[in-house]
Scaffold this active site. Structure first.
Site, PDB file in Angstrom:
ATOM      1  N   SER A 179       9.648  79.440  22.062  1.00 24.39           N
ATOM      2  CA  SER A 179       9.399  80.492  23.069  1.00 24.39           C
ATOM      3  C   SER A 179       8.316  81.402  22.528  1.00 24.39           C
ATOM      4  O   SER A 179       8.105  81.458  21.308  1.00 24.39           O
ATOM      5  CB  SER A 179      10.685  81.292  23.279  1.00 24.39           C
ATOM      6  OG  SER A 179      10.394  82.529  23.906  1.00 24.39           O
ATOM      7  N   TYR A 192      17.830  85.345  19.494  1.00 25.26           N
ATOM      8  CA  TYR A 192      16.796  84.521  20.131  1.00 25.26           C
ATOM      9  C   TYR A 192      15.514  84.569  19.304  1.00 25.26           C
ATOM     10  O   TYR A 192      14.913  83.540  18.998  1.00 25.26           O
ATOM     11  CB  TYR A 192      16.556  85.032  21.558  1.00 25.26           C
ATOM     12  CG  TYR A 192      15.833  84.060  22.450  1.00 25.26           C
ATOM     13  CD1 TYR A 192      16.423  82.860  22.830  1.00 25.26           C
ATOM     14  CD2 TYR A 192      14.554  84.337  22.936  1.00 25.26           C
ATOM     15  CE1 TYR A 192      15.762  81.963  23.661  1.00 25.26           C
ATOM     16  CE2 TYR A 192      13.885  83.450  23.765  1.00 25.26           C
ATOM     17  CZ  TYR A 192      14.493  82.274  24.127  1.00 25.26           C
ATOM     18  OH  TYR A 192      13.840  81.376  24.952  1.00 25.26           O
TER      19      TYR A 192
HETATM   20  N1  LIG Z   1      13.348  80.150  30.887  1.00 25.84           N
HETATM   21  C1  LIG Z   1      12.502  80.793  30.096  1.00 25.84           C
HETATM   22  O1  LIG Z   1      11.920  81.827  30.457  1.00 25.84           O
HETATM   23  C2  LIG Z   1      12.211  80.253  28.735  1.00 25.84           C
HETATM   24  C3  LIG Z   1      11.090  80.732  28.055  1.00 25.84           C
HETATM   25  C4  LIG Z   1      10.799  80.240  26.780  1.00 25.84           C
HETATM   26  C5  LIG Z   1      11.606  79.270  26.211  1.00 25.84           C
HETATM   27  N2  LIG Z   1      12.688  78.809  26.898  1.00 25.84           N
HETATM   28  C6  LIG Z   1      13.522  77.799  26.230  1.00 25.84           C
HETATM   29  O2  LIG Z   1      13.835  76.755  27.113  1.00 25.84           O
HETATM   30  C7  LIG Z   1      15.122  76.208  26.806  1.00 25.84           C
HETATM   31  C8  LIG Z   1      15.929  76.132  28.070  1.00 25.84           C
HETATM   32  O3  LIG Z   1      15.988  77.412  28.675  1.00 25.84           O
HETATM   33  P1  LIG Z   1      16.387  77.565  30.194  1.00 25.84           P
HETATM   34  O4  LIG Z   1      15.890  78.874  30.646  1.00 25.84           O
HETATM   35  O5  LIG Z   1      15.997  76.354  30.948  1.00 25.84           O
HETATM   36  O6  LIG Z   1      17.995  77.648  30.035  1.00 25.84           O
HETATM   37  P2  LIG Z   1      19.199  77.138  30.954  1.00 25.84           P
HETATM   38  O7  LIG Z   1      20.368  77.968  30.555  1.00 25.84           O
HETATM   39  O8  LIG Z   1      18.797  77.113  32.399  1.00 25.84           O
HETATM   40  O9  LIG Z   1      19.435  75.620  30.476  1.00 25.84           O
HETATM   41  C9  LIG Z   1      19.973  75.326  29.220  1.00 25.84           C
HETATM   42  C10 LIG Z   1      20.700  73.992  29.272  1.00 25.84           C
HETATM   43  O10 LIG Z   1      21.190  73.720  27.951  1.00 25.84           O
HETATM   44  C11 LIG Z   1      22.509  73.200  28.051  1.00 25.84           C
HETATM   45  N3  LIG Z   1      23.268  73.464  26.828  1.00 25.84           N
HETATM   46  C12 LIG Z   1      23.723  74.669  26.367  1.00 25.84           C
HETATM   47  N4  LIG Z   1      24.435  74.509  25.238  1.00 25.84           N
HETATM   48  C13 LIG Z   1      24.414  73.182  24.952  1.00 25.84           C
HETATM   49  C14 LIG Z   1      24.975  72.401  23.904  1.00 25.84           C
HETATM   50  N5  LIG Z   1      25.714  72.929  22.930  1.00 25.84           N
HETATM   51  N6  LIG Z   1      24.750  71.072  23.917  1.00 25.84           N
HETATM   52  C15 LIG Z   1      24.011  70.510  24.901  1.00 25.84           C
HETATM   53  N7  LIG Z   1      23.482  71.194  25.932  1.00 25.84           N
HETATM   54  C16 LIG Z   1      23.672  72.517  25.952  1.00 25.84           C
HETATM   55  C17 LIG Z   1      23.116  73.912  29.255  1.00 25.84           C
HETATM   56  O11 LIG Z   1      24.237  73.205  29.775  1.00 25.84           O
HETATM   57  C18 LIG Z   1      21.926  73.971  30.203  1.00 25.84           C
HETATM   58  O12 LIG Z   1      21.890  72.839  31.048  1.00 25.84           O
HETATM   59  C19 LIG Z   1      15.718  77.114  25.719  1.00 25.84           C
HETATM   60  O13 LIG Z   1      15.542  76.500  24.455  1.00 25.84           O
HETATM   61  C20 LIG Z   1      14.877  78.375  25.816  1.00 25.84           C
HETATM   62  O14 LIG Z   1      14.759  79.043  24.604  1.00 25.84           O
HETATM   63  C21 LIG Z   1      13.019  79.283  28.138  1.00 25.84           C
END
Ligand SMILES: NC(=O)c1ccc[n+]([C@@H]2O[C@H](COP(=O)([O-])OP(=O)(O)OC[C@H]3O[C@@H](n4cnc5c(N)ncnc54)[C@H](O)[C@@H]3O)[C@@H](O)[C@H]2O)c1
Length: 300
Positions: A179, A192
């Site tokens: 991120s 985070y």
């Molecule tokens: N959305 C953003 O703004 C953003 C920005 C930068 C980075 N990210 C990164 O993207 C990734 C996903 O974020 P998101 O916003 O899509 O989140 P989200 O919560 O929508 O999706 C996360 C997914 O991970 C799964 N998960 C959680 N714990 C788990 C485990 N122990 N084993 C297997 N699966 C598991 C959940 O069931 C879910 O489907 C993260 O690593 C986050 O740091 C997101």
């Protein structure tokens, strides 16, 4: 095929390993006919049930790869599968239930992948959480849970992916979805910030360890991606609105304005960066960090 463990191999398993011509076996096991930058590749994407993991899985499938949809929430991963099949009826997909923090569960998910597709070329680590608390109010169990999912989870998935890729002798690509908070700390986000920085640095170390096997390891740092994300849930949007003294519906435009390009980042933008890094076009790129944030953070 079973990964790791102390049980010795059966005769059938020994014969399989000795006679394993990975390319021939892979052709039989994964027969994806979709043309694209990742044609004939086999990928595992974690967190594929929601948000960025889902967008990445969709993008990678459209780019021609067979995709294992790894998630602890299989109902959500099944929804991703249904969504992809609606757009691409010939996609090769597998829902692989997986708790990334549990070593046995990780091995089981890869065993399913090997049974169905016969190999692995690409791992995208995307299953992550972001509990937002000020550091004085941060419950230690939330801190520990974030270390487990965002760091231990990324490590376990990469460990068993690397074992398969090394055995295949066909190289591979691992991408850690970090991120912009891994580069520039964000407020009230201690677990985070720490884990997202750690993911980038783990990727650099793995790139050094795995380079002589032709396995490339890179990180992608998205800016804020609201589309489909459970991290950006209505409660969290309310917290942000309160922090900035604005209305909840003003939160997304507020963040978009922080970017140089003034653009909202979509899941497909992140998928495209990962497809590039996982393709032959990036064959000499490893140990690097690609920021995909419409110009919000300048890499120092
Ligand atoms: N959305 C953003 O703004 C953003 C920005 C930068 C980075 N990210 C990164 O993207 C990734 C996903 O974020 P998101 O916003 O899509 O989140 P989200 O919560 O929508 O999706 C996360 C997914 O991970 C799964 N998960 C959680 N714990 C788990 C485990 N122990 N084993 C297997 N699966 C598991 C959940 O069931 C879910 O489907 C993260 O690593 C986050 O740091 C997101």
């Amino acid at each position: 095929m079973s990964m790791g463990g102390i049980k010795s191999l059966t005769k059938r398993e020994t014969d399989f390993v000795n006679n394993w011509e990975s390319e021939a076996f892979r052709q039989k096991a994964s027969g994806c006919s979709i043309e694209g930058l990742l044609k004939d590749k086999i990928a595992m994407v974690t967190g594929a049930g929601s948000g960025l993991g889902r967008s990445i899985a969709i993008g990678i499938a459209k780019a021609g790869a067979a995709v294992a949809l790894g998630d602890i929430d299989t109902t959500a991963a099944e929804q991703t599968k249904a969504e992809i099949l609606k757009q691409l009826p010939s996609a090769e997909l597998l829902v692989a239930q997986c708790n990334v923090t549990n070593e046995q569960s990780v091995q089981n998910a890869y065993n399913l992948l090997m049974d169905k597709f016969g190999g692995l070329d690409i791992l995208v680590n995307a299953a992550g959480i972001a509990p937002a608390f000020s550091m004085v109010d941060l419950p230690v169990d939330k801190w520990r849970m974030t270390l487990e999912i965002n760091l231990t989870g990324y490590l376990l998935m990469a460990k068993y992916a690397a074992k398969i890729m090394i055995a295949q002798k066909m190289g591979g690509s691992i991408v850690n979805l970090s991120s912009k908070s891994g580069l520039e700390a964000s407020k009230n986000n201690t677990p985070y910030n720490a884990t997202k920085a750690g993911e980038i640095h783990m990727a650099r170390g793995w790139a050094m360890e795995l380079g002589n096997h032709g396995i490339r390891v890179n990180s992608v740092c998205p800016g804020n991606v609201f589309e489909g994300s459970k991290i950006w849930n209505p409660e969290y949007i309310k917290v942000c609105a309160k922090k900035y003294g604005i209305k909840p519906e003003e939160v997304i435009p507020y963040y978009v304005k922080k970017t140089i390009l003034g653009l909202e980042i979509k899941g497909q933008d992140i998928a495209d960066a990962i497809i590039f890094l996982s393709s032959e076009k990036a064959r000499v790129i490893t140990g690097q960090t690609l920021v995909v944030d419409a110009g919000q953070v300048m890499v120092r």
